[in-house]
Design a protein around this motif. Structure first.
Motif, short mmCIF file in Angstrom:
data_model
loop_
_atom_site.label_atom_id
_atom_site.label_comp_id
_atom_site.label_asym_id
_atom_site.label_seq_id
_atom_site.Cartn_x
_atom_site.Cartn_y
_atom_site.Cartn_z
N ASP A 55 24.87 -1.39 -10.65
CA ASP A 55 24.78 -2.08 -11.94
C ASP A 55 23.42 -1.86 -12.60
O ASP A 55 22.81 -2.77 -13.17
N GLY A 56 22.92 -0.63 -12.50
CA GLY A 56 21.66 -0.25 -13.14
C GLY A 56 20.41 -0.59 -12.36
O GLY A 56 19.31 -0.20 -12.73
N GLU A 57 20.55 -1.31 -11.26
CA GLU A 57 19.39 -1.70 -10.45
C GLU A 57 19.25 -0.76 -9.25
O GLU A 57 20.19 -0.55 -8.49
N LYS A 58 18.04 -0.20 -9.09
CA LYS A 58 17.79 0.73 -7.99
C LYS A 58 17.76 -0.01 -6.66
O LYS A 58 17.10 -1.04 -6.53
N ILE A 59 18.49 0.52 -5.69
CA ILE A 59 18.47 -0.02 -4.33
C ILE A 59 17.24 0.56 -3.63
O ILE A 59 16.95 1.75 -3.76
N SER A 60 16.53 -0.23 -2.87
CA SER A 60 15.33 0.26 -2.19
C SER A 60 15.71 1.34 -1.17
O SER A 60 16.76 1.26 -0.52
N ASP A 61 14.85 2.34 -1.03
CA ASP A 61 15.10 3.42 -0.08
C ASP A 61 15.30 2.91 1.34
O ASP A 61 16.07 3.47 2.11
N GLU A 62 14.60 1.85 1.70
CA GLU A 62 14.68 1.29 3.05
C GLU A 62 16.06 0.72 3.36
O GLU A 62 16.41 0.56 4.52
N ALA A 63 16.84 0.41 2.33
CA ALA A 63 18.16 -0.18 2.53
C ALA A 63 19.27 0.88 2.59
O ALA A 63 20.44 0.53 2.74
N ILE A 64 18.90 2.17 2.50
CA ILE A 64 19.89 3.24 2.42
C ILE A 64 19.75 4.18 3.62
O ILE A 64 18.64 4.54 4.00
N THR A 65 20.90 4.58 4.19
CA THR A 65 20.89 5.65 5.18
C THR A 65 21.88 6.73 4.75
O THR A 65 22.81 6.47 3.98
N PHE A 66 21.67 7.92 5.27
CA PHE A 66 22.47 9.10 4.96
C PHE A 66 23.03 9.62 6.28
O PHE A 66 22.27 9.87 7.21
N GLU A 67 24.36 9.78 6.36
CA GLU A 67 24.97 10.28 7.58
C GLU A 67 25.72 11.57 7.30
O GLU A 67 26.51 11.65 6.35
N LEU A 68 25.49 12.56 8.14
CA LEU A 68 26.19 13.83 8.05
C LEU A 68 26.52 14.29 9.46
O LEU A 68 25.63 14.35 10.31
N LYS A 69 27.78 14.59 9.70
CA LYS A 69 28.25 15.10 11.00
C LYS A 69 27.81 14.19 12.15
O LYS A 69 27.37 14.65 13.19
N GLY A 70 27.91 12.88 11.94
CA GLY A 70 27.60 11.92 12.99
C GLY A 70 26.12 11.61 13.16
O GLY A 70 25.76 10.81 14.02
N ILE A 94 27.03 7.48 2.73
CA ILE A 94 25.85 6.73 2.30
C ILE A 94 26.11 5.27 2.64
O ILE A 94 27.14 4.71 2.26
N ARG A 95 25.18 4.66 3.37
CA ARG A 95 25.29 3.24 3.71
C ARG A 95 24.18 2.48 3.00
O ARG A 95 23.02 2.91 3.01
N VAL A 96 24.55 1.36 2.41
CA VAL A 96 23.61 0.53 1.66
C VAL A 96 23.67 -0.89 2.20
O VAL A 96 24.73 -1.52 2.18
N LEU A 97 22.55 -1.38 2.70
CA LEU A 97 22.47 -2.77 3.13
C LEU A 97 22.12 -3.63 1.93
O LEU A 97 21.19 -3.32 1.18
N LYS A 98 22.90 -4.66 1.72
CA LYS A 98 22.67 -5.58 0.59
C LYS A 98 23.15 -6.95 1.03
O LYS A 98 24.34 -7.14 1.30
N ALA A 99 22.23 -7.90 1.12
CA ALA A 99 22.57 -9.24 1.58
C ALA A 99 23.74 -9.81 0.78
O ALA A 99 23.74 -9.76 -0.44
N LEU A 108 28.37 2.11 -9.96
CA LEU A 108 27.65 2.73 -8.85
C LEU A 108 27.14 4.09 -9.30
O LEU A 108 27.92 4.92 -9.78
N GLU A 109 25.84 4.30 -9.18
CA GLU A 109 25.27 5.59 -9.53
C GLU A 109 24.58 6.18 -8.31
O GLU A 109 23.82 5.50 -7.61
#
Length: 143
Positions: A55-70, A94-99, A108-109
């Protein structure tokens, strides 16, 4: 900023893959699959920018992980993944932690800028940027 754009897929963000993340039974974020929109694939170390906006708000990098081939990596480690190759046919998660997670409809962008290391442009060893991002509307069920 100029960037090459090759949207080879109908969807970069696979909308049918969007799902809630639960931790200890509580909604704690969301995940989605993405497909690279470049025919040659890329090493993860060639990612110059990976950002997620809700919704236009940037998610912090620390809350995001990237998974490829396990293999799941925090964003800051992508630049060191010099042997991890992302093929155009492989989906990354892409996994995003958000309380509290998310429910309802949201914009979603996914911003993804890659550096094409074999296409030098201009002086000083600058390389062609590739825009492989997308913005979509997603809908998450409650409960």
């Amino acid at each position: 900023m100029f960037a090459m754009r090759m949207k080879l897929n109908e969807q970069i963000i696979k909308q049918e893959s969007v799902e809630a993340i639960f931790i200890n039974g509580k909604r704690s974020g969301f995940a989605f699959d993405v497909q690279l929109a470049y025919y040659r694939g890329h090493y993860l170390s060639d990612i110059d920018c990976l950002e997620v906006y809700l919704d236009g708000e940037k998610i912090s990098d620390e809350a995001i992980t990237f998974e490829l081939k396990g293999k799941e990596l925090p964003l800051y480690k992508l630049k060191y993944a010099v042997t991890e190759f992302w093929s155009q046919v492989d989906l990354a998660k892409i996994r995003v932690l958000k309380a509290g997670g998310i429910t309802g409809e949201h914009e979603l962008e996914f911003k993804l800028m890659l550096r094409i290391p074999y296409m030098q442009i201009g002086p000083d060893h600058q390389f062609m940027p590739l825009d492989s991002g997308e913005k979509v509307t997603i809908s998450m069920e409650g409960a």
